[in-house]
Scaffold this motif. Structure first.
Motif, mmCIF file in Angstrom:
data_model
loop_
_atom_site.group_PDB
_atom_site.id
_atom_site.type_symbol
_atom_site.label_atom_id
_atom_site.label_comp_id
_atom_site.label_asym_id
_atom_site.label_seq_id
_atom_site.Cartn_x
_atom_site.Cartn_y
_atom_site.Cartn_z
ATOM 1 N N ASP A 159 -1.087 4.260 3.531
ATOM 2 C CA ASP A 159 -1.657 4.980 2.396
ATOM 3 C C ASP A 159 -2.872 5.762 2.888
ATOM 4 O OD1 ASP A 159 -2.898 5.872 0.100
ATOM 5 O OD2 ASP A 159 -3.067 3.896 -0.846
ATOM 6 N N ALA A 194 -6.367 4.639 1.502
ATOM 7 C CA ALA A 194 -6.824 3.248 1.616
ATOM 8 C C ALA A 194 -8.101 3.133 2.450
ATOM 9 C CB ALA A 194 -5.720 2.378 2.207
ATOM 10 N N GLN A 198 1.382 -3.964 5.597
ATOM 11 C CA GLN A 198 0.999 -2.774 4.857
ATOM 12 C C GLN A 198 -0.449 -2.394 5.129
ATOM 13 O OE1 GLN A 198 2.969 -0.610 2.970
ATOM 14 N NE2 GLN A 198 1.101 0.590 3.302
ATOM 15 N N ASN A 204 -2.028 0.952 6.704
ATOM 16 C CA ASN A 204 -3.093 1.727 6.060
ATOM 17 C C ASN A 204 -4.225 2.042 7.041
ATOM 18 O OD1 ASN A 204 -1.636 1.561 3.686
ATOM 19 N ND2 ASN A 204 -2.860 -0.108 2.836
#
Length: 346
Positions: free
Chosen positions: A191, A194, A236, A240
């Motif tokens: 992301d 993030a 995840q 990020n």
């Protein structure tokens, strides 16, 4: 003129045959990545020993692929520096011994010049002059290139090179070695909002770089993570962090290139070195080129990392412009530290 190129500056052993009339005839490369992976980086003594094992089989391979007897070689070019001293000695000794046996001239080539000229091996090759971003594991430099041997340094890294920052940050995330490709792939799933990591020297009024602070920022994020232990950071969140790192380094490299293009007034940008294979960097530079109306040239992916083809090509270009460079003095020396600005024009 057919030139044999020999590359052994670090952890790749490369041989290639380049013909000034027909182009690249053949090339072969052995990478030591698997051997060094368990140590988390290149072990110089192991690298040197492996070059010894690989050199003659690779030489035989390129001759066989080109269907060419060794006697048809007109000159031999080898990487004289910069690089690991022991590794350089292997390639230079093989090249000079072979040249002596065949009674052929030999030429020491600057490793970074090989990288700078490697995009000229592509089907779409740039014309001189051009701006070059040399971005690899050990070097990050912006150069104005007016011809073979005519290089003007505009800026360089003051500490870690971009490739070093990739590898060290990947290690902090537990991604192993080599880390550059791994962190780049992982970043695709991250992301972008993030983590916003620093862009060192993004707004400086020069063309220098600094990436050690960015690496330290990744370390700080990892240490401050609620789980504390890298192994327990979820995939995840690793993605990020990787995305934040890659975005930061790509932003800096792109901005510096754009500013240097404005400063020089050039319309051609060449990317050379291993990090030139990075997908995100290519996308960012292509987008900037479309906006700013300049053209970006890249080496073929197989020639982004160290290889014999770029050494054969650089040697051929120099010999073609100055045949007097062809020497039959087979006493050799290597230059582990060899600034590119000390290189004489062809």
């Amino acid at each position: 003129m057919i030139v044999l190129g020999v590359e052994s500056s670090c952890d790749e052993t490369g041989f290639a045959l380049y013909d000034t009339e027909r182009g690249l005839l053949s090339h072969a490369l052995h990478s030591q990545v698997a051997m060094h992976e368990e140590y988390g980086g290149v072990v110089p003594e192991l690298a040197s020993r492996d070059h010894i094992r690989r050199a003659i089989p690779l030489l035989d391979e390129v001759l066989k692929r080109a269907d060419l007897p060794a006697s048809n070689i007109d000159a031999i070019a080898y990487t004289q520096g910069p690089g690991l001293a022991g590794a350089l000695l292997v390639g230079s000794s093989v090249a000079c011994s072979l040249a002596l046996a065949l009674d052929k001239p030999v030429l020491g080539v600057h490793h970074l010049e090989g990288h700078l000229l490697s995009p000229l091996l592509a089907s779409e090759r740039p014309e001189f002059p051009f701006l070059a971003l040399l971005v690899s594991g050990g070097h990050t430099q912006l150069m104005r290139v007016d011809g073979v041997g005519s290089y003007t340094l505009l800026g360089e890294t003051l500490d870690d090179a971009a490739g070093e920052a990739f590898d060290k940050s990947a290690k902090l995330l537990g991604l192993g070695y080599p880390g550059g490709p791994a962190i780049s792939r992982l970043a695709e799933f991250g992301d972008p909002t993030a983590y916003t990591l620093p862009r060192p020297m993004l707004h400086s009024k020069d063309f220098n770089f600094s990436f050690s602070g960015l690496k330290t920022a990744v370390l700080t994020v990892v240490k401050n993570h609620e789980e504390k232990v890298v192994a327990n950071i979820c995939e995840q969140d690793k993605a990020n962090i990787a995305r934040g790192f890659v975005d930061a380094i790509v932003d800096v490299l792109t901005a510096k290139c754009v500013n240097a293009m404005k400063h020089t007034g050039l319309k051609r940008l060449v990317i050379a070195g291993g990090v030139g294979a990075n997908k995100q960097l290519r996308e960012s530079l292509n987008a900037a080129a479309a906006r700013r109306k300049f053209k970006v040239y890249y080496p073929e992916l197989e020639f982004c990392t160290d290889n014999g083809a770029m050494i054969a090509f650089a040697g051929a270009m120099r010999l073609e412009r100055n045949p007097a460079l062809a020497q039959r003095d087979y006493a050799f020396t290597v230059r582990p530290r060899w600034p590119l600005d000390e290189l004489e024009a062809a």
